[in-house]
Scaffold this motif. Structure first.
Motif, PDB file in Angstrom:
ATOM      1  N   VAL A   1       0.844  -1.203   0.000  1.00 10.96           N
ATOM      2  CA  VAL A   1       0.000   0.000   0.000  1.00 10.96           C
ATOM      3  C   VAL A   1       0.878   1.251   0.000  1.00 10.96           C
ATOM      4  CG1 VAL A   1      -1.670   1.349   1.351  1.00 10.96           C
ATOM      5  CG2 VAL A   1      -1.979  -1.125   1.095  1.00 10.96           C
ATOM      6  N   LEU A   2       1.913   1.248   0.837  1.00 11.76           N
ATOM      7  CA  LEU A   2       2.832   2.392   0.867  1.00 11.76           C
ATOM      8  C   LEU A   2       3.520   2.590  -0.484  1.00 11.76           C
ATOM      9  CD1 LEU A   2       4.520   2.001   4.366  1.00 11.76           C
ATOM     10  CD2 LEU A   2       2.936   3.798   3.635  1.00 11.76           C
ATOM     11  N   LEU A   3       3.900   1.488  -1.118  1.00 11.02           N
ATOM     12  CA  LEU A   3       4.558   1.574  -2.418  1.00 11.02           C
ATOM     13  C   LEU A   3       3.625   2.166  -3.475  1.00 11.02           C
ATOM     14  CD1 LEU A   3       7.052   1.056  -4.129  1.00 11.02           C
ATOM     15  CD2 LEU A   3       6.221  -1.285  -4.505  1.00 11.02           C
ATOM     16  N   VAL A   4       2.363   1.755  -3.464  1.00  5.82           N
ATOM     17  CA  VAL A   4       1.383   2.304  -4.418  1.00  5.82           C
ATOM     18  C   VAL A   4       1.207   3.806  -4.176  1.00  5.82           C
ATOM     19  CG1 VAL A   4      -1.057   2.284  -5.092  1.00  5.82           C
ATOM     20  CG2 VAL A   4       0.183   0.123  -4.820  1.00  5.82           C
ATOM     21  N   ILE A   5       1.067   4.205  -2.924  1.00  6.99           N
ATOM     22  CA  ILE A   5       0.935   5.630  -2.581  1.00  6.99           C
ATOM     23  C   ILE A   5       2.193   6.386  -3.019  1.00  6.99           C
ATOM     24  CG2 ILE A   5       0.814   7.264  -0.640  1.00  6.99           C
ATOM     25  CD1 ILE A   5      -0.956   5.107   0.788  1.00  6.99           C
ATOM     26  N   HIS A   6       3.351   5.786  -2.777  1.00  9.22           N
ATOM     27  CA  HIS A   6       4.638   6.367  -3.143  1.00  9.22           C
ATOM     28  C   HIS A   6       4.728   6.598  -4.663  1.00  9.22           C
ATOM     29  CE1 HIS A   6       8.984   7.004  -2.523  1.00  9.22           C
ATOM     30  NE2 HIS A   6       9.152   6.317  -3.637  1.00  9.22           N
ATOM     31  N   ILE A   7       4.327   5.606  -5.421  1.00 12.72           N
ATOM     32  CA  ILE A   7       4.373   5.702  -6.887  1.00 12.72           C
ATOM     33  C   ILE A   7       3.412   6.777  -7.392  1.00 12.72           C
ATOM     34  CG2 ILE A   7       3.816   4.469  -9.029  1.00 12.72           C
ATOM     35  CD1 ILE A   7       4.931   1.915  -7.579  1.00 12.72           C
ATOM     36  N   ILE A   8       2.223   6.839  -6.822  1.00 18.46           N
ATOM     37  CA  ILE A   8       1.253   7.872  -7.222  1.00 18.46           C
ATOM     38  C   ILE A   8       1.800   9.258  -6.900  1.00 18.46           C
ATOM     39  CG2 ILE A   8      -1.034   8.846  -6.745  1.00 18.46           C
ATOM     40  CD1 ILE A   8      -1.978   5.870  -6.346  1.00 18.46           C
ATOM     41  N   ALA A   9       2.329   9.428  -5.689  1.00 17.06           N
ATOM     42  CA  ALA A   9       2.885  10.729  -5.299  1.00 17.06           C
ATOM     43  C   ALA A   9       4.077  11.094  -6.177  1.00 17.06           C
ATOM     44  CB  ALA A   9       3.295  10.712  -3.824  1.00 17.06           C
ATOM     45  N   GLY A  10       4.910  10.111  -6.514  1.00 14.29           N
ATOM     46  CA  GLY A  10       6.042  10.359  -7.396  1.00 14.29           C
ATOM     47  C   GLY A  10       5.593  10.799  -8.775  1.00 14.29           C
ATOM     48  N   SER A  11       4.553  10.172  -9.279  1.00 20.14           N
ATOM     49  CA  SER A  11       4.004  10.548 -10.586  1.00 20.14           C
ATOM     50  C   SER A  11       3.453  11.968 -10.549  1.00 20.14           C
ATOM     51  CB  SER A  11       2.905   9.570 -11.010  1.00 20.14           C
ATOM     52  OG  SER A  11       3.431   8.269 -11.133  1.00 20.14           O
ATOM     53  N   VAL A  12       2.768  12.309  -9.464  1.00 21.24           N
ATOM     54  CA  VAL A  12       2.243  13.669  -9.302  1.00 21.24           C
ATOM     55  C   VAL A  12       3.399  14.671  -9.309  1.00 21.24           C
ATOM     56  CG1 VAL A  12       1.145  15.237  -7.625  1.00 21.24           C
ATOM     57  CG2 VAL A  12       0.104  13.022  -8.138  1.00 21.24           C
ATOM     58  N   CYS A  13       4.476  14.355  -8.601  1.00 20.40           N
ATOM     59  CA  CYS A  13       5.620  15.273  -8.543  1.00 20.40           C
ATOM     60  C   CYS A  13       6.319  15.407  -9.894  1.00 20.40           C
ATOM     61  CB  CYS A  13       6.613  14.821  -7.477  1.00 20.40           C
ATOM     62  SG  CYS A  13       6.031  15.145  -5.810  1.00 20.40           S
ATOM     63  N   LEU A  14       6.471  14.299 -10.603  1.00 21.02           N
ATOM     64  CA  LEU A  14       7.085  14.389 -11.927  1.00 21.02           C
ATOM     65  C   LEU A  14       6.266  15.289 -12.844  1.00 21.02           C
ATOM     66  CD1 LEU A  14       8.257  10.704 -12.440  1.00 21.02           C
ATOM     67  CD2 LEU A  14       9.735  12.733 -12.319  1.00 21.02           C
ATOM     68  N   LEU A  15       4.951  15.147 -12.787  1.00 21.86           N
ATOM     69  CA  LEU A  15       4.064  15.954 -13.623  1.00 21.86           C
ATOM     70  C   LEU A  15       4.041  17.416 -13.175  1.00 21.86           C
ATOM     71  CD1 LEU A  15       1.978  16.100 -15.911  1.00 21.86           C
ATOM     72  CD2 LEU A  15       0.236  15.519 -14.211  1.00 21.86           C
ATOM     73  N   THR A  16       3.790  17.658 -11.897  1.00 25.29           N
ATOM     74  CA  THR A  16       3.670  19.040 -11.422  1.00 25.29           C
ATOM     75  C   THR A  16       5.009  19.770 -11.479  1.00 25.29           C
ATOM     76  OG1 THR A  16       3.893  18.334  -9.107  1.00 25.29           O
ATOM     77  CG2 THR A  16       1.648  18.629  -9.962  1.00 25.29           C
TER      78      THR A  16
END
Length: 160
Positions: A6-21
């Motif tokens: 679950v932490l890894l999924v949240i981590h990947i989503i947050a990382g994707s948000v940061c790459l985009l933003t």
């Protein structure tokens, strides 16, 4: 699904948000509005990355201890950039640019190191080089951008 998954999924989503933003903020007009709103989302996403990285590193310490220290270093860069802007420290503009772009270099590095073996063409680059290429390319960009904004704009006029 386990806690680490679950932490890894949240981590990947947050990382994707940061790459985009992060990429959007870098091209957005530098004034209050889109740039600052996107910057808030970037900082929030990076905070999530930081927390999930720390927890996952502690849980898998024997394999991932280095991630603990990378998380602290990378988040300190984004926090420096964020607080420099919020608190208007002396030379805040250079610190803001350096911190934010430095943290973006960190997230690109992490993405390449973790996923490089799965990306065509990138998987042909030696893995040790993936640790350094973003810094080699990004550091001169930080210098160029800092000079561009500090010579063109007085800090009081930038992002009121």
């Amino acid at each position: 699904m386990g806690v680490v998954t679950v932490l890894l999924v949240i981590h990947i989503i947050a990382g994707s948000v940061c790459l985009l933003t992060g990429s959007i903020a870098s091209i957005a007009k530098k004034k209050k509005g889109n740039h600052t709103t996107i910057g808030e989302v970037y900082h929030g996403g990076y905070l999530v990355i930081f927390i999930t990285s720390l927890v996952m590193a502690i849980v898998n310490w024997s394999e991932s201890a280095y991630l603990f220290y990378i998380a602290i270093f990378s988040y300190s860069l984004v926090l420096l950039g964020y607080l420099a802007r919020k608190l208007r420290w002396r030379n805040w503009l250079k610190m803001h640019i350096g911190g934010m772009l430095g943290s973006y270099i960190g997230i690109i590095t992490a993405t390449l190191v973790v996923n490089g073996s799965k990306i065509p063409l990138v998987n042909e680059i030696p893995s040790l080089l993936l640790w350094f290429i973003p810094t080699i390319i990004g550091t001169p960009l930080i210098t160029i951008v800092s000079r561009r904004y500090s010579s063109r704009t007085k800090p009081k006029e930038f992002i009121q």
